[in-house]
Design an enzyme around this catalytic site. Structure first.
Site, short mmCIF file in Angstrom:
data_model
loop_
_atom_site.label_atom_id
_atom_site.label_comp_id
_atom_site.label_asym_id
_atom_site.label_seq_id
_atom_site.Cartn_x
_atom_site.Cartn_y
_atom_site.Cartn_z
N HIS A 171 2.70 -20.25 32.07
CA HIS A 171 2.14 -19.61 32.98
C HIS A 171 3.25 -18.82 33.85
O HIS A 171 4.43 -19.26 33.50
CB HIS A 171 1.13 -20.08 33.90
N ASP A 190 4.06 -12.33 36.31
CA ASP A 190 2.79 -11.69 36.00
C ASP A 190 2.92 -10.22 36.41
O ASP A 190 2.76 -9.31 35.75
CB ASP A 190 1.70 -12.12 36.57
#
Length: 370
Positions: free
Chosen positions: A130, A160
């Protein structure tokens, strides 16, 4: 309806930066068809599909990618697209029969964009991860946090968010190339690569000998007394950043510290901890908004630290329309701004439509074998 009006994109539903990067392109007018797998998705466990801002401005089509007829349908749609965006682990699209070789053979001008954490190759390419993991590998996470403490993740804004922006940039660059050359290509965007690129300025400081590996001891990591956040008497915070000497001098003048000899040696790092302590005491004397009345909007480089309820209500954000409301959901407006090809008002996540209606807009009348 936006500078990308007329650009068609097929997006395979995923998590993280792939939907955000696609949202950026859809916000600017691209026609995006989001292909979702039939049944429950991993996104459904995290997000209410009716409130998911990252999925705005989409058409949606549910396909069973284990069925040959739906794979054939996906290939028809990709054949009509300018770009494809997918965010699966390496090899997934190939196993589905929708890899780059197949799709570029069908559509030689296709931009085939692949968004992953670790990239399409490398020792970690097949590992799960992640934002925080990709951030860690770039050197960025190590640099963020208070002195003496553990690194602090900056939400998921860097890997992200940065990955999404680089993805959109890669798609746009490849589209320009395809228009001039007639040839599409694969865009391999890894969040680890994006994080490393975002660290370019910090690596510059290190090359100049002006960055230490110790957290909370550098110019931009909260080490400098004139670049950081301070709590006020009401528990709210101010962000200050008067780096340049003229801004620093004004900052001291506004605070009545211009005659304090200790503050004159701005770049003496040995004094930074003591100066931070003195500034904490100064800012603790008044509430945040009282300091804003004195400092905000001046060249002292001071701004209130707003929470997510306050930010949309700030006069500057209201004047620029930085936040909008779509179907009762407050969210950031599309960026950047354009003088001629102004994007339309975003629409929320698409409601379910009959597959035939969605397909008709893409020039596909019925499902194969229906």
């Amino acid at each position: 309806m936006g500078p990308l009006h007329g650009v068609r994109i097929v997006e395979f539903a995923a998590l993280g930066p792939a939907p955000m990067g696609t949202m950026l392109l859809a916000d600017l007018g691209a026609q995006v068809l989001r292909i979702e797998r039939q049944g429950a998705s991993s996104a459904a466990a995290l997000f209410d599909p009716q409130l998911d801002i990252l999925n705005r401005n989409r058409e949606v089509l549910a396909l069973d990618l284990k069925q040959p007829q739906d794979i054939a349908l996906a290939r028809q749609l990709i054949g009509k697209a300018d770009a494809l965006i997918e965010g699966f682990r390496p090899g997934v699209m190939e196993r589905l029969g929708l890899g780059p070789d197949v799709c570029l053979a069908d559509n030689p001008k296709l931009v085939y964009a692949r968004m992953t954490g670790w990239g399409q190759h490398g020792p970690l390419a097949m590992a799960a991860g992640h934002d925080i993991n990709y951030l860690a590998l770039s050197g960025a996470l190590h640099a963020i946090g208070e002195a003496g403490g553990a690194p602090v993740p900056p939400l998921n804004l860097v890997a992200d968010g940065g990955g999404a922006v680089f993805l959109a940039m890669g798609v746009l660059a490849a589209l320009l190339s395809a228009r001039s050359t007639g040839h599409g290509q694969v865009v391999d965007m890894a969040m680890t690569d994006g994080c490393a690129t975002l660290m370019s300025m910090i690596y510059t400081f290190q090359a100049m000998g002006q960055w230490t590996q110790q957290r909370g001891a550098n110019l931009l990591d909260g080490g400098a007394p004139f670049y950081g956040s301070y709590l006020c008497s009401d528990g709210k915070a101010l962000a200050i950043g008067p780096i340049e000497p003229q801004f620093y001098a004004l900052f001291l003048q506004k605070l009545g510290l211009q005659d304090d000899a200790e503050f004159q040696a701005q770049w003496d790092k040995t004094r930074w901890p003591a100066l931070k302590t003195k500034l904490r005491a100064v800012f603790a004397q008044r509430p945040r908004d009282a300091w804003c009345a004195l400092l905000e909007g001046t060249d002292a480089c001071v701004a209130p630290v707003l929470d997510m309820d306050e930010a949309p209500q700030h006069p500057h954000n209201r004047a620029r329309g930085t936040f909008i409301e779509v179907n009762g959901v407050t969210q950031p407006a599309p960026v950047p701004r354009f003088s001629r090809t102004v994007p339309g008002q975003p629409v929320g996540p698409a409601p379910a439509e009959a597959a035939a209606v969605v397909l008709a807009r893409w020039g596909v009348a019925v499902r194969p074998m229906d």
